[in-house]
Design an enzyme around this catalytic site. Structure first.
Site, PDB file in Angstrom:
ATOM      1  N   GLU A 189       6.914 -42.410 -16.594  1.00  0.00           N
ATOM      2  CA  GLU A 189       5.528 -41.928 -16.464  1.00  0.00           C
ATOM      3  C   GLU A 189       5.028 -41.416 -17.803  1.00  0.00           C
ATOM      4  O   GLU A 189       5.732 -40.673 -18.494  1.00  0.00           O
ATOM      5  CB  GLU A 189       5.469 -40.819 -15.404  1.00  0.00           C
ATOM      6  N   GLY A 214      -8.274 -46.535  -4.977  1.00  0.00           N
ATOM      7  CA  GLY A 214      -8.310 -45.298  -5.743  1.00  0.00           C
ATOM      8  C   GLY A 214      -7.257 -44.296  -5.336  1.00  0.00           C
ATOM      9  O   GLY A 214      -7.433 -43.098  -5.522  1.00  0.00           O
ATOM     10  N   GLY A 258      -3.875 -44.726  -6.266  1.00  0.00           N
ATOM     11  CA  GLY A 258      -2.697 -44.823  -7.109  1.00  0.00           C
ATOM     12  C   GLY A 258      -1.800 -46.010  -6.787  1.00  0.00           C
ATOM     13  O   GLY A 258      -0.711 -46.133  -7.332  1.00  0.00           O
ATOM     14  N   LEU A 259      -2.250 -46.876  -5.874  1.00  0.00           N
ATOM     15  CA  LEU A 259      -1.446 -48.055  -5.543  1.00  0.00           C
ATOM     16  C   LEU A 259      -2.008 -49.321  -6.188  1.00  0.00           C
ATOM     17  O   LEU A 259      -1.576 -50.421  -5.886  1.00  0.00           O
ATOM     18  CB  LEU A 259      -1.347 -48.223  -4.020  1.00  0.00           C
ATOM     19  N   SER A 311      -7.066 -52.343  -7.617  1.00  0.00           N
ATOM     20  CA  SER A 311      -7.848 -53.177  -8.541  1.00  0.00           C
ATOM     21  C   SER A 311      -7.000 -54.310  -9.113  1.00  0.00           C
ATOM     22  O   SER A 311      -7.454 -55.459  -9.180  1.00  0.00           O
ATOM     23  CB  SER A 311      -8.447 -52.326  -9.663  1.00  0.00           C
ATOM     24  N   ASP A 317       0.142 -52.362 -14.075  1.00  0.00           N
ATOM     25  CA  ASP A 317      -0.360 -52.641 -12.729  1.00  0.00           C
ATOM     26  C   ASP A 317      -0.451 -54.141 -12.462  1.00  0.00           C
ATOM     27  O   ASP A 317       0.031 -54.643 -11.449  1.00  0.00           O
ATOM     28  CB  ASP A 317      -1.755 -52.018 -12.529  1.00  0.00           C
ATOM     29  N   TYR A 334      -5.925 -36.649 -20.432  1.00  0.00           N
ATOM     30  CA  TYR A 334      -5.170 -37.871 -20.719  1.00  0.00           C
ATOM     31  C   TYR A 334      -5.240 -38.195 -22.213  1.00  0.00           C
ATOM     32  O   TYR A 334      -4.215 -38.454 -22.856  1.00  0.00           O
ATOM     33  CB  TYR A 334      -5.748 -39.010 -19.870  1.00  0.00           C
TER      34      TYR A 334
HETATM   35  P1  ADP Z   1      -6.807 -48.246  -7.851  1.00  0.00           P
HETATM   36  O1  ADP Z   1      -5.939 -47.144  -8.339  1.00  0.00           O
HETATM   37  O2  ADP Z   1      -6.688 -48.419  -6.369  1.00  0.00           O
HETATM   38  O3  ADP Z   1      -6.604 -49.506  -8.610  1.00  0.00           O
HETATM   39  P2  ADP Z   1      -9.335 -48.340  -9.146  1.00  0.00           P
HETATM   40  O4  ADP Z   1     -10.424 -47.340  -9.280  1.00  0.00           O
HETATM   41  O5  ADP Z   1      -8.669 -48.826 -10.369  1.00  0.00           O
HETATM   42  O6  ADP Z   1      -8.292 -47.751  -8.096  1.00  0.00           O
HETATM   43  O7  ADP Z   1      -9.916 -49.639  -8.419  1.00  0.00           O
HETATM   44  C1  ADP Z   1     -10.646 -49.509  -7.210  1.00  0.00           C
HETATM   45  C2  ADP Z   1     -11.813 -50.481  -7.237  1.00  0.00           C
HETATM   46  O8  ADP Z   1     -11.321 -51.842  -7.118  1.00  0.00           O
HETATM   47  C3  ADP Z   1     -12.733 -50.301  -6.047  1.00  0.00           C
HETATM   48  O9  ADP Z   1     -13.691 -49.303  -6.295  1.00  0.00           O
HETATM   49  C4  ADP Z   1     -13.361 -51.702  -5.952  1.00  0.00           C
HETATM   50  O10 ADP Z   1     -14.379 -51.850  -6.913  1.00  0.00           O
HETATM   51  C5  ADP Z   1     -12.192 -52.605  -6.323  1.00  0.00           C
HETATM   52  N1  ADP Z   1     -11.496 -52.963  -5.080  1.00  0.00           N
HETATM   53  C6  ADP Z   1     -10.259 -52.563  -4.705  1.00  0.00           C
HETATM   54  N2  ADP Z   1      -9.945 -53.023  -3.466  1.00  0.00           N
HETATM   55  C7  ADP Z   1     -11.012 -53.721  -3.040  1.00  0.00           C
HETATM   56  C8  ADP Z   1     -11.326 -54.421  -1.824  1.00  0.00           C
HETATM   57  N3  ADP Z   1     -10.474 -54.460  -0.815  1.00  0.00           N
HETATM   58  N4  ADP Z   1     -12.530 -55.031  -1.745  1.00  0.00           N
HETATM   59  C9  ADP Z   1     -13.402 -54.971  -2.774  1.00  0.00           C
HETATM   60  N5  ADP Z   1     -13.173 -54.323  -3.910  1.00  0.00           N
HETATM   61  C10 ADP Z   1     -11.996 -53.696  -4.060  1.00  0.00           C
HETATM   62 MG    MG Z   2      -6.766 -49.619 -10.735  1.00  0.00          MG
END
Ligand code: ADP
Ligand code: MG
Length: 389
Positions: free
Chosen positions: A33, A127, A129-130, A133, A177, A226
């Site tokens: 980490e 959003g 942490g998994l 995106s 990721d 960060y």
């Molecule tokens: P994470 O940590 O889950 O990656 P991020 O903020 O990096 O969080 O990414 C989340 C964004 O990715 C969402 O706000 C959306 O724009 C896009 N996203 C993730 N999953 C989906 C989904 N199932 N359908 C549409 N967009 C998604």
């Molecule tokens: Mg992300």
């Protein structure tokens, strides 16, 4: 939530059956980490939560992509890509920046991105942490590879996804990721060298579960913290260069040398950089432990990582500490630590599978009575990377 719902959603929206389905997973990080930006080693695993896309080539030159989870379509073509606009001139919804970002990055690399009809949906929480995106990006990379008739390795697709997220979406993420989503293997953790991008897989016993516990605390304005940490690492490298002229990052600093030189560093820099140097050492150690199936000792490294993030890197908060301490006292828990940037978010726990549901129940109860907050807890296992189904 699987390929069947993707197929039926596609039929509902487009009135015909999709040509193909892709699946691309989210990820967890077991160890390593705050070391990716120090050229270090990380140990993520893809998980059994994923984004599914059902898709077919479009007969037009426009792509129509429906985000089932937002119940919203986006219609776009190459012309509107850089303006981030749809074919009717309206702005692309934010979620669409991930697929269109991919399209942009692929085209920059000279790869064909034929127009598609597609629906996608996901059971990766957003959003939390998994890495929802990265799972969306890696799913679209594979969908376009399938339609475009070109082939890139999973690592190359991961790099294109990172480029899309950095330069098109505008999120400054590392490679971990997308790498984990693209290259995951069932019942394996992936040891990635963030400098050389070499990696190897290490066995995770089938008898363990990966449990993610979301504190539900989301701190704002943590990007400053960060950047502070990143700067501290850079500053330390510059100071250490007097004695270790060959180094370019904390990755190059051996623990023995560090122990000798740390006294000469300002105390805060010494704490920050000690975390990084020792954490890279822990990931190195994890290799032989996992090869030997010693999850007990490996779990100890996770516990040490948490102490280090709390006391040396100073990115924990009381809610994360509570979640970790409660977990470490429960039956079947090998190791627990905060994961991600810190100041909120999730912990990752390595738990004996047969105790996992009891663990979740007791962790939720303990955390609620300690903090008054209701956690979200996910039991996962290490799964395959992005695949055509
Ligand atoms: P994470 O940590 O889950 O990656 P991020 O903020 O990096 O969080 O990414 C989340 C964004 O990715 C969402 O706000 C959306 O724009 C896009 N996203 C993730 N999953 C989906 C989904 N199932 N359908 C549409 N967009 C998604
Ligand atoms: Mg992300």
């Amino acid at each position: 939530m699987d390929m069947n719902s993707a197929t039926s959603q596609f039929k509902n929206r487009f009135g015909y059956s999709p040509a193909r389905i892709v699946r691309a997973p989210g990820r967890i990080n077991l160890l390593g980490e705050h070391v990716d930006y120090n050229d270090g080693l990380v140990l993520p695993a893809a998980i059994d939560r994923a984004t599914y896309i059902a898709f077919s080539p479009s007969v037009t030159d426009r792509s129509t992509i429906v985000a089932v989870d937002f119940d919203q379509p986006a219609v776009f073509s190459v012309e509107g890509l850089s303006a981030k606009s749809q074919t009717d001139g309206s702005p692309l919804p934010e979620w669409a920046h991930y697929p269109t970002g991919l399209m942009w990055a692929l085209r920059e690399a000279g790869l064909a991105t034929p127009a598609m009809d597609a629906v996608f949906l996901s059971n990766v929480p957003r959003g939390s942490g998994l890495s929802s995106s990265a799972s969306v990006e890696m799913a679209f990379a594979l969908a376009w590879q399938t339609l475009g008739g070109w082939t890139r390795s999973p690592m190359e697709r991961a790099l294109l996804g990172q480029k899309a997220e950095n330069q098109y979406v505008g999120v400054n993420c590392g490679i971990m990721d997308q790498f984990a989503s693209a290259c995951g293997e069932e019942n394996k953790a992936l040891l990635l060298d963030c400098r050389s991008l070499e990696y190897r897989s290490l066995p995770l016993p089938e008898s363990v579960s990966l449990v993610v516990a979301d504190t539900t605390v989301r701190r704002k304005l943590t990007s400053g913290e960060y950047n502070n940490r990143r700067n501290a690492c850079e500053e330390t490298v510059n100071l250490l260069k007097d004695d270790l002229p060959g180094i370019t990052s904390l990755r190059d600093v051996h623990l023995d040398d560090f122990n000798k030189l740390a006294k000469g560093l300002p105390p805060e820099l010494a704490r920050r950089s000690r975390h990084v140097v020792e954490e890279i050492g822990r990931v190195n150690q994890s290799q032989s432990l996992l090869e030997a199936g010693d999850v007990q000792q490996f779990g100890q490294l996770m516990n040490q990582c948490h102490v280090s993030l709390r006391d040396l890197y100073e990115v924990s908060i009381p809610e994360l500490d509570a979640m970790v301490e409660i977990a470490q006292g429960l039956r079947g828990c090998y190791g627990a630590r905060l994961t991600g940037a810190g100041f909120g978010g999730c912990t990752i726990n390595l738990v004996e599978r047969e105790h996992a549901s009891e663990f979740v129940e007791r962790l939720a109860k303990g955390y609620e009575s300690n903090t008054g907050l209701h956690p979200e807890i996910y039991i996962c296992r290490a799964s395959d990377g992005a695949r055509l189904l």
